[in-house]
Each structure stands twice: as C-alpha cells, then as structure tokens.
Design a protein around this motif. Sequence first.
Motif, PDB file in Angstrom:
ATOM      1  N   TYR A  62      65.415  51.210  45.686  1.00  0.00           N
ATOM      2  CA  TYR A  62      65.853  49.888  46.132  1.00  0.00           C
ATOM      3  C   TYR A  62      65.814  48.883  44.978  1.00  0.00           C
ATOM      4  CZ  TYR A  62      66.171  51.096  51.055  1.00  0.00           C
ATOM      5  OH  TYR A  62      66.561  51.649  52.255  1.00  0.00           O
ATOM      6  N   GLN A  63      64.805  49.011  44.119  1.00  0.00           N
ATOM      7  CA  GLN A  63      64.725  48.122  42.968  1.00  0.00           C
ATOM      8  C   GLN A  63      65.926  48.318  42.052  1.00  0.00           C
ATOM      9  OE1 GLN A  63      61.507  48.855  40.152  1.00  0.00           O
ATOM     10  NE2 GLN A  63      61.301  46.662  39.784  1.00  0.00           N
ATOM     11  N   SER A  64      66.309  49.564  41.820  1.00  0.00           N
ATOM     12  CA  SER A  64      67.489  49.848  40.987  1.00  0.00           C
ATOM     13  C   SER A  64      68.741  49.248  41.606  1.00  0.00           C
ATOM     14  CB  SER A  64      67.651  51.366  40.819  1.00  0.00           C
ATOM     15  OG  SER A  64      66.567  51.913  40.111  1.00  0.00           O
ATOM     16  N   LYS A 106      76.411  48.992  49.238  1.00  0.00           N
ATOM     17  CA  LYS A 106      77.304  48.720  48.111  1.00  0.00           C
ATOM     18  C   LYS A 106      78.644  48.164  48.581  1.00  0.00           C
ATOM     19  CE  LYS A 106      75.425  52.062  44.798  1.00  0.00           C
ATOM     20  NZ  LYS A 106      75.717  53.259  43.976  1.00  0.00           N
ATOM     21  N   LYS A 159      61.528  52.293  44.327  1.00  0.00           N
ATOM     22  CA  LYS A 159      62.171  52.276  43.011  1.00  0.00           C
ATOM     23  C   LYS A 159      63.692  52.387  43.148  1.00  0.00           C
ATOM     24  CE  LYS A 159      58.358  53.887  40.114  1.00  0.00           C
ATOM     25  NZ  LYS A 159      57.808  54.992  39.283  1.00  0.00           N
ATOM     26  N   SER A 197      68.871  46.654  43.525  1.00  0.00           N
ATOM     27  CA  SER A 197      68.821  45.188  43.405  1.00  0.00           C
ATOM     28  C   SER A 197      69.276  44.742  42.022  1.00  0.00           C
ATOM     29  CB  SER A 197      67.405  44.675  43.690  1.00  0.00           C
ATOM     30  OG  SER A 197      66.511  44.992  42.647  1.00  0.00           O
ATOM     31  N   LEU A 198      68.983  45.542  41.010  1.00  0.00           N
ATOM     32  CA  LEU A 198      69.411  45.208  39.650  1.00  0.00           C
ATOM     33  C   LEU A 198      70.923  45.334  39.500  1.00  0.00           C
ATOM     34  CD1 LEU A 198      66.572  46.967  37.611  1.00  0.00           C
ATOM     35  CD2 LEU A 198      66.816  44.528  38.104  1.00  0.00           C
ATOM     36  N   GLU A 199      71.544  46.085  40.410  1.00  0.00           N
ATOM     37  CA  GLU A 199      72.993  46.252  40.397  1.00  0.00           C
ATOM     38  C   GLU A 199      73.698  45.273  41.323  1.00  0.00           C
ATOM     39  OE1 GLU A 199      73.710  50.324  41.343  1.00  0.00           O
ATOM     40  OE2 GLU A 199      72.719  51.079  39.528  1.00  0.00           O
ATOM     41  N   GLY A 200      72.916  44.354  41.951  1.00  0.00           N
ATOM     42  CA  GLY A 200      73.546  43.292  42.726  1.00  0.00           C
ATOM     43  C   GLY A 200      73.260  43.275  44.213  1.00  0.00           C
ATOM     44  N   THR A 201      72.630  44.320  44.749  1.00  0.00           N
ATOM     45  CA  THR A 201      72.310  44.323  46.173  1.00  0.00           C
ATOM     46  C   THR A 201      71.129  43.383  46.426  1.00  0.00           C
ATOM     47  OG1 THR A 201      73.041  46.621  46.402  1.00  0.00           O
ATOM     48  CG2 THR A 201      71.656  45.745  48.154  1.00  0.00           C
ATOM     49  N   LYS A 202      71.286  42.482  47.388  1.00  0.00           N
ATOM     50  CA  LYS A 202      70.203  41.550  47.729  1.00  0.00           C
ATOM     51  C   LYS A 202      69.230  42.256  48.680  1.00  0.00           C
ATOM     52  CE  LYS A 202      73.394  38.724  49.044  1.00  0.00           C
ATOM     53  NZ  LYS A 202      74.126  37.572  49.647  1.00  0.00           N
TER      54      LYS A 202
END
Length: 197
Positions: free
Chosen positions: A158-160, A112, A156, A162-167
């Motif tokens: 990591y998927q969350s 983050k 899941k 990614s939805l918050e901006g982490t590549k």
Amino acid sequence: MPSTKMPSTKTFAPQQTVLILGANGSFGSHTAEAFAKADWSVLAQTRAGKPLSPKLAKYPNIIHTPIDIENDAAMAATAKQASITVNGLNPPYGEWEKALPKITEAVLKASKHSKATLILPGNIYNYGANMPPLLKANTPHLPTTGLGQYRETLEKAYQSASLEGTKIIILRLGDFLSPEEGGNWFDSQMIGGLPKN
C-alpha cells in the motif's frame, strides 16, 4: 470463472458514494451502515452469489454489489463510481499467507483506475512483541510473528501504491469489537465459552 456480469446499472455522484469491500464482514457491515446513516450511497461488495446481510439490505441507499475480487473489469468499473473505497476484506488468520497477497493485489489494481481515497483498517501486529506502550506515526515496525510479517508485507504494498499516486489512509486499530460475533481472537478465545443471552 469469475462472473463478468456487471452487478448494477445504477450510477452515483462520486462525491457521495462509498464502495465497501467485504460488506458482509464485521468491520465492513458496520462501516457500510455508518455511511448509509450519514446519507451516502453505499456500494456493498460481496462475493458473487452471496446475498447481502439483512442488516444492510433494509437500507434503500445501500446497493448490493456482488463482485468476485478477481474480476478486474468489474472491480475497476465499480471503484470508479466511488470517492472512497473501504477495504473491509479480512480472511481468517489461517488463510492470511495465501489470501492477503491476492486481496491486496486486487484492491490496488482496482484503485489504479479510480481517484477514490482508499481506507484500510490496520492493526498493531506490525510493531512486534517489544512494541512501546505509546505508538506514534514514526514508531518502527518490527514484527516478531508470522501474522505481523504478513501485515507488514501488505502495508508495504500500500505504501508503494501511495508513492505512485493512490490516496491511502490506514486506520491503526486493535480488534474491532461489536455486539455481534466478528470472528476475532476476543470472540473465540476470551468469550467463546460464555453463554449467549
């Protein structure tokens, strides 16, 4: 108490620096070596107090970075120096239930504070015993074992993120095999009893 001492005063240009978490492990050490051979600056994370493996220590562009992953401040500061972070942390199977959530939390917390792309080696446990012969990006995850459930929970998270901006990139692989013992099922179950020549 996790160490609060910063492991290195050196800094690198983010576009050519990679942070390898778990650099002494099988996947981590081979990844660190590959980046070093490609002329990247490599921050090789190990637990505080653990020496870097001799295989990696011989490279001048690999910087030993001993940080306990629970040390949020040091993890975040180090992650900011890299354009890519590779999560090579992989505890033994028997420790997945307790260790994977802690590792996932620490890695995502550090991410983050960084704009680095996070690379995670995945596996096929998520698909369960009835997986089709050909796996595709949209093949549903239907884990049928405890190990599969642990990995699915991890992904899941990591998927969350990614939805918050982490590549994030997940490399979907089977077991990583190398000339050295890696501690996986192939080493222990398939060739464990063979003589080492």
